[in-house]
Design a protein around this motif. Structure first.
Motif, PDB file in Angstrom:
ATOM      1  N   GLU A 121      48.867  39.733  45.252  1.00 25.30           N
ATOM      2  CA  GLU A 121      49.026  38.533  44.527  1.00 25.30           C
ATOM      3  C   GLU A 121      48.954  38.594  43.065  1.00 25.30           C
ATOM      4  O   GLU A 121      48.281  39.757  42.726  1.00 25.30           O
ATOM      5  CB  GLU A 121      48.170  37.543  45.344  1.00 25.30           C
ATOM      6  N   ARG A 129      52.890  31.240  45.131  1.00 26.76           N
ATOM      7  CA  ARG A 129      53.533  30.229  46.230  1.00 26.76           C
ATOM      8  C   ARG A 129      54.716  30.599  46.865  1.00 26.76           C
ATOM      9  O   ARG A 129      55.337  30.034  47.733  1.00 26.76           O
ATOM     10  CB  ARG A 129      53.682  28.868  45.539  1.00 26.76           C
ATOM     11  N   PHE A 131      54.073  33.122  48.585  1.00 24.93           N
ATOM     12  CA  PHE A 131      53.341  33.169  49.939  1.00 24.93           C
ATOM     13  C   PHE A 131      53.254  34.582  50.410  1.00 24.93           C
ATOM     14  O   PHE A 131      54.355  34.759  51.408  1.00 24.93           O
ATOM     15  CB  PHE A 131      53.444  32.039  51.020  1.00 24.93           C
ATOM     16  N   GLU A 133      51.919  36.773  53.308  1.00 26.54           N
ATOM     17  CA  GLU A 133      50.967  36.622  54.691  1.00 26.54           C
ATOM     18  C   GLU A 133      51.127  37.950  55.312  1.00 26.54           C
ATOM     19  O   GLU A 133      51.817  38.905  54.878  1.00 26.54           O
ATOM     20  CB  GLU A 133      51.848  35.792  55.538  1.00 26.54           C
ATOM     21  N   GLY A 169      45.685  35.780  52.841  1.00 27.45           N
ATOM     22  CA  GLY A 169      46.777  36.137  54.216  1.00 27.45           C
ATOM     23  C   GLY A 169      46.543  37.320  55.040  1.00 27.45           C
ATOM     24  O   GLY A 169      47.666  37.717  55.114  1.00 27.45           O
ATOM     25  N   THR A 360      50.183  28.283  57.919  1.00 22.03           N
ATOM     26  CA  THR A 360      50.453  26.735  57.338  1.00 22.03           C
ATOM     27  C   THR A 360      50.648  25.620  58.485  1.00 22.03           C
ATOM     28  O   THR A 360      51.709  26.045  59.360  1.00 22.03           O
ATOM     29  CB  THR A 360      51.492  26.618  56.461  1.00 22.03           C
TER      30      THR A 360
END
Length: 418
Positions: A121, A129, A131, A133, A169, A360
């Motif tokens: 990240e 955003r 994301f 995971e 994540g 989510t």
């Protein structure tokens, strides 16, 4: 001590040893027991990193988000000012682990300087955003647990007093390794976000006879079948998977229209309001679809779009990333629910292993899934009063945010059911 690379490091990736490194009598799949050596280096050139990453990927069992299909576009689209570092582990003359770390300078409570070391990240809120995971370490499958432990422990030992390692994540294996590192180093492991991934395990479906829809709860099955009948009354109901990049990008554009309309009707911005979202995914689609790693599908009734799904396909696992659905006033119509069911039945027919909704919360996930596991966002760092206070503030903000959402629930029009 400092995590920063030595000033004499030139950013060149170590070359894989030539010739055999297998002792007499040892099976080729094994590695000679040897110390795992870890180093943090400046990022090499993209072609060199791509070669090294994909070579190690072939000896690993990574998630989609640790494959070069995701990592390559992620690096190519990084915002200005982000300078990732490459963490490398070697054992017996061979590269056995890689990860990307982005340092992010910040001031805790606006005063105390600290550095966040972010695993895959950036610290840029908009860019993150996208994301990440199923996060962790790209590690040779023969020594994956040992390599993950060694790399996280190496980082943990070098965190200065106010620094922390941000681990978002995580896979279960990576989280277990982080907890072992915390226990060994005396650092604290703080929970930023607690979530879970839910999926449809096709092994369970096949063991029960292979009828996914028949195994759904009575009300869910009735809602799907009623919705299907209503859509079929408009004409042919078609679930079509894009076969070319141009067709996939056309579906992606259609998804954007329906996705944004749905979220804006709820008073929210939607994923495409993020300036990084469209260019990143257009690149990912262009590169990933020819490899079979990207699947975009369109469900239509009487020639009109009902819904679009944007999924990844990795090691026989389908991962649902995004969707856009044509909601209508008639709540008997469930465009999202039906689109997912048709995509699940398609993946089941293809012989794939599962359909993963990832993290989510969403209303359809518990209705359709039959398996679940935790997926958490953590920070690892020295046990300091400032970190404990920040964690308390974060929890208090979360409680307040939940209370505000509950109090406004009667003011805001509820999102339509999928």
């Amino acid at each position: 001590m400092s995590i920063w690379p030595r000033t004499d490091s030139d950013g060149t990736l170590p070359q894989r040893a030539t010739g055999s490194t297998t002792p007499t009598g040892m099976q080729p799949a094994e590695l000679r027991p040897a110390e795992i050596q870890v180093a943090l280096r400046p990022l090499p050139s993209m072609p060199e990193l791509a070669r090294a990453w994909t070579e190690l990927e072939g000896r690993s069992d990574p998630s989609f988000f640790l494959s070069w299909t995701w990592i390559g576009p992620w690096l190519a689209q990084l915002p200005d000012g982000i300078e990732p570092q490459l963490l490398v582990a070697r054992q017996g003359g061979e590269t056995v682990g890689m990860a990307l770390l982005c340092p992010r300078l910040r001031r805790r409570f606006g005063l105390l300087p600290s550095r966040c070391w972010m695993l895959h990240e950036t610290g840029d809120r908009s860019y993150d955003r996208l994301f990440m995971e199923y996060n962790g370490i790209l590690a040779d499958r023969r020594v994956a647990d040992e390599v993950t432990d060694a790399m996280l422990h190496w980082l943990g030992e070098r965190l200065s007093a106010n620094d922390e390692l941000v681990l978002g994540g995580l896979t279960l294996a990576a989280e277990r390794a982080a907890r072992r590192v915390a226990a060994r180093t005396g650092h604290t492991l703080q929970l930023r976000i607690a979530d879970s991934a839910q999926w449809v395990d096709f092994g369970t479906v096949r063991a029960a006879g292979g009828d996914f829809r028949g195994g759904l709860g009575r009300n869910t099955r009735a809602a799907v079948n009623r919705s299907e009948r209503l859509y079929r009354a408009r004409g042919d109901l078609e679930h079509r998977v894009a076969t070319t990049v141009d067709e996939a990008l056309e579906y992606f554009a259609g998804l954007e229209v329906l996705h944004q309309a749905g979220w804006q009707a709820r008073g929210q911005a939607g994923a495409f309001a993020n300036a990084a979202f469209r260019p990143f995914h257009e690149r990912l689609i262009a590169e990933g679809l020819p490899r079979g790693a990207v699947r975009l599908s369109r469900v239509s009734a009487g020639g009109q779009a009902v819904g679009y799904l944007y999924n990844f396909v990795h090691r026989n696992r389908v991962l649902n990333y995004q969707g856009g659905f044509a909601f209508e006033a008639d709540n008997r119509l469930k465009p999202g629910l039906l689109s997912h069911v048709l995509a699940i039945e398609d993946a089941l027919a293809r012989g794939e292993d599962c359909y993963d909704f990832m993290s989510t919360p969403a209303g359809h996930k518990p209705l359709l899934s039959n398996a679940e596991q935790p997926m958490n966002w953590l920070t690892l760092g020295p046990d300091r009063f400032s970190r404990r206070m920040e964690a308390h503030v974060r929890r208090a903000r979360g409680v307040m945010a939940d209370a505000v959402k509950r109090s406004l629930r009667g003011w805001i029009a509820p999102a339509k059911g999928i």
